[in-house]
Design an enzyme around this catalytic site. Structure first.
Site, PDB file in Angstrom:
ATOM      1  N   GLY A   8     -18.143 -13.698   0.126  1.00 51.69           N
ATOM      2  CA  GLY A   8     -19.210 -12.452   0.364  1.00 51.69           C
ATOM      3  C   GLY A   8     -19.184 -12.188   1.896  1.00 51.69           C
ATOM      4  O   GLY A   8     -20.034 -11.394   2.239  1.00 51.69           O
ATOM      5  N   ALA A   9     -18.656 -12.718   2.988  1.00 51.77           N
ATOM      6  CA  ALA A   9     -18.626 -12.758   4.181  1.00 51.77           C
ATOM      7  C   ALA A   9     -17.664 -11.606   4.600  1.00 51.77           C
ATOM      8  O   ALA A   9     -17.382 -11.195   5.795  1.00 51.77           O
ATOM      9  CB  ALA A   9     -18.493 -13.588   5.160  1.00 51.77           C
ATOM     10  N   THR A 125      -6.118  -6.702  -7.555  1.00 50.86           N
ATOM     11  CA  THR A 125      -5.475  -5.652  -6.862  1.00 50.86           C
ATOM     12  C   THR A 125      -4.356  -4.947  -7.569  1.00 50.86           C
ATOM     13  O   THR A 125      -3.985  -5.471  -8.299  1.00 50.86           O
ATOM     14  CB  THR A 125      -4.824  -6.066  -5.392  1.00 50.86           C
ATOM     15  OG1 THR A 125      -4.023  -5.160  -5.019  1.00 50.86           O
ATOM     16  CG2 THR A 125      -4.204  -7.111  -5.511  1.00 50.86           C
ATOM     17  N   ASP A 126      -4.333  -3.711  -7.296  1.00 49.95           N
ATOM     18  CA  ASP A 126      -3.334  -2.703  -8.096  1.00 49.95           C
ATOM     19  C   ASP A 126      -1.872  -3.225  -7.672  1.00 49.95           C
ATOM     20  O   ASP A 126      -0.899  -2.994  -8.203  1.00 49.95           O
ATOM     21  CB  ASP A 126      -3.407  -1.292  -7.731  1.00 49.95           C
ATOM     22  CG  ASP A 126      -3.383  -0.789  -6.240  1.00 49.95           C
ATOM     23  OD1 ASP A 126      -3.117  -1.961  -5.639  1.00 49.95           O
ATOM     24  OD2 ASP A 126      -3.335   0.296  -5.779  1.00 49.95           O
ATOM     25  N   GLU A 127      -1.908  -4.256  -6.544  1.00 50.87           N
ATOM     26  CA  GLU A 127      -0.515  -4.341  -5.940  1.00 50.87           C
ATOM     27  C   GLU A 127       0.072  -5.526  -7.161  1.00 50.87           C
ATOM     28  O   GLU A 127       1.169  -5.726  -6.661  1.00 50.87           O
ATOM     29  CB  GLU A 127      -0.617  -5.098  -4.519  1.00 50.87           C
ATOM     30  CG  GLU A 127      -1.193  -4.236  -3.526  1.00 50.87           C
ATOM     31  CD  GLU A 127      -1.139  -4.499  -2.185  1.00 50.87           C
ATOM     32  OE1 GLU A 127      -0.359  -5.332  -1.854  1.00 50.87           O
ATOM     33  OE2 GLU A 127      -2.049  -3.893  -1.484  1.00 50.87           O
ATOM     34  N   TYR A 149       1.589 -12.062  -1.034  1.00 53.12           N
ATOM     35  CA  TYR A 149       0.130 -11.690  -1.475  1.00 53.12           C
ATOM     36  C   TYR A 149       0.114 -11.312  -2.685  1.00 53.12           C
ATOM     37  O   TYR A 149      -0.994 -11.768  -3.653  1.00 53.12           O
ATOM     38  CB  TYR A 149      -0.470 -10.509  -0.747  1.00 53.12           C
ATOM     39  CG  TYR A 149      -1.600  -9.924  -0.989  1.00 53.12           C
ATOM     40  CD1 TYR A 149      -2.797 -10.634  -0.945  1.00 53.12           C
ATOM     41  CD2 TYR A 149      -1.548  -8.456  -1.346  1.00 53.12           C
ATOM     42  CE1 TYR A 149      -3.980 -10.018  -1.635  1.00 53.12           C
ATOM     43  CE2 TYR A 149      -2.839  -8.089  -1.706  1.00 53.12           C
ATOM     44  CZ  TYR A 149      -3.910  -8.767  -1.847  1.00 53.12           C
ATOM     45  OH  TYR A 149      -5.147  -8.124  -2.457  1.00 53.12           O
ATOM     46  N   LYS A 153      -1.853 -12.911  -6.041  1.00 53.31           N
ATOM     47  CA  LYS A 153      -3.066 -12.258  -6.648  1.00 53.31           C
ATOM     48  C   LYS A 153      -2.517 -12.089  -7.978  1.00 53.31           C
ATOM     49  O   LYS A 153      -3.568 -12.434  -9.192  1.00 53.31           O
ATOM     50  CB  LYS A 153      -3.230 -10.863  -6.203  1.00 53.31           C
ATOM     51  CG  LYS A 153      -3.899 -11.003  -4.812  1.00 53.31           C
ATOM     52  CD  LYS A 153      -5.201 -11.599  -4.743  1.00 53.31           C
ATOM     53  CE  LYS A 153      -6.408 -10.826  -5.819  1.00 53.31           C
ATOM     54  NZ  LYS A 153      -7.659 -11.435  -5.295  1.00 53.31           N
ATOM     55  N   ARG A 213      -0.319   5.366  -0.695  1.00 55.39           N
ATOM     56  CA  ARG A 213      -1.330   4.465  -1.170  1.00 55.39           C
ATOM     57  C   ARG A 213      -2.532   5.471  -2.117  1.00 55.39           C
ATOM     58  O   ARG A 213      -2.867   6.412  -1.487  1.00 55.39           O
ATOM     59  CB  ARG A 213      -2.024   3.782  -0.035  1.00 55.39           C
ATOM     60  CG  ARG A 213      -1.065   2.686   0.350  1.00 55.39           C
ATOM     61  CD  ARG A 213      -0.692   1.619  -0.326  1.00 55.39           C
ATOM     62  NE  ARG A 213       0.346   0.598   0.077  1.00 55.39           N
ATOM     63  CZ  ARG A 213       1.661   0.782   0.224  1.00 55.39           C
ATOM     64  NH1 ARG A 213       2.314   1.922  -0.848  1.00 55.39           N
ATOM     65  NH2 ARG A 213       2.435  -0.081   0.530  1.00 55.39           N
TER      66      ARG A 213
END
Ligand code: NAD
Length: 320
Positions: A8-9, A125-127, A149, A153, A213
């Site tokens: 949350g930060a 993510t869409d990635e 990455y 995910k 993107r």
């Protein structure tokens, strides 16, 4: 309602926390929020209203089972943003990505099960879908991640699905396109280019800049996440798109103009290894089932972001 927000930060998590505390989403009025964040280089407590009476901040790692088992009980929902999130860093420090994104997600889900948390929204993510030359991905598309990455995910998405299928934990997965907005770390494309150009410094454009993107304002992403939390279905995955496709070169040109900078500051640099050519999301499901519509236009939103970085030059440490 009591919501625990991991990460949350960070950029998106802090937007979500600020918007919940401000009562921006239906059903979150008066909600109490607990943030669990490790405060890596990407976390910043200045992104949060730390003195807010309905906010509790816990500095901690999502891989820390004991901390989670102490903190989670009594929460109705968890919205899980915490992750290592920068593709470039994943090329040289992939272990950190697997640890936080895969092991951290599994540890969190296990603790949610044991603490009897009602609903978990796993923010992805869409990635995870890879790269698509034409057309758009629906939620049924196979996962073909290309960077460490994206692979980490995708791994976390599969673990999330398994906790729903095996244990009946109410987990909902969201897969969103590229976010932009204020408070984003200066390592990412739009803040990096904006802060460099505002300081009269050159900007590094990967390859020929024709990678595409799809962009979404962070406020629209957070509104969609809250819709999934309050109206979505357990075990389902929801794509979230912004509908604005741009090449990186187009973004760079728009930022040159907004920052009043000279085109000579644009430097083409060697392309990122394994650089995905294009991402594109089909988000018909969340639009038709949950009534999601993005509200922010890219042109207005981008101008606001540039103004925010202009007015908040000391929010993030200067770029290396
Ligand atoms: P960010 O890097 O800005 O923030 C990540 C936050 O997680 C930071 O506050 C960091 O301190 C915290 N964190 C990292 N490791 C942790 C750990 N082990 N334990 C606890 N906290 C930890 O990331 P972001 O851009 O806000 O992305 C948030 C989530 O949204 C990520 O899961 C990312 O994959 C996903 N996402 C991002 C985008 C985007 O365009 N930025 C798009 C789609 C999905």
């Amino acid at each position: 309602m009591k919501i625990l927000v991991t990460g949350g930060a960070g950029f998106i998590g802090s937007q979500y926390v600020r918007s919940v505390l401000a009562g921006d989403h239906p059903g979150c009025e008066g909600a109490e929020v607990t943030v669990v964040d490790k405060l890596t280089y990407a976390g910043n407590t200045a992104n949060l209203p730390m003195a807010h009476p309905r906010l509790t901040f816990v500095r901690g790692d999502i891989c820390d089972q004991q901390l989670l088992l102490r903190t989670l009980p009594g929460h109705d929902a968890v919205v899980h943003f915490a992750a290592e999130s920068h593709v470039d860093r994943s090329l040289t420090a992939a272990a950190d990505f697997v640890r936080t994104n895969v092991l951290g997600t599994q540890t969190l889900l296990d603790c949610c099960l044991r603490a009897d948390v009602g609903t978990v929204v796993h923010v992805s993510t869409d990635e995870v879908y890879g790269s698509i030359a034409e057309g758009s991905w629906t939620e049924e598309e196979p996962l073909l991640p290309n960077s460490p990455y994206a692979a980490s995910k995708a791994g976390s998405d599969l673990v999330a699905r398994s906790y729903w299928r095996t244990h009946g934990l109410d987990v909902r997965i969201t897969r969103c396109s590229n976010n932009y907005g204020p408070y984003q770390h200066v390592e990412k494309l739009i803040p990096l280019f904006t802060t460099n150009l505002l300081n009269g410094r050159p900007v590094p454009l990967y390859g020929d800049g024709r990678n595409v993107r799809e962009w979404i304002h962070v406020e629209d992403h957070c509104a969609a996440i809250h819709l999934v939390l309050t109206k979505g279905r357990p075990g389902e995955t929801y794509n979230i798109g912004g509908g604005t496709e741009r090449t990186n070169l187009q973004i760079a040109e728009q930022l040159l103009e907004l920052c009043g900078a000279d085109r000579s500051l644009l430097r083409h640099v060697e392309d990122r290894k394994g650089h995905d050519l294009r991402y594109s999301i089909d988000d018909t499901k969340i639009r038709t089932e949950l009534g999601y519509t993005p509200r922010r236009t890219f042109e207005e939103g981008l101008a606001e972001v540039v103004a925010w970085y202009r007015e908040n030059p000391n929010h993030w440490p200067t770029n290396p």
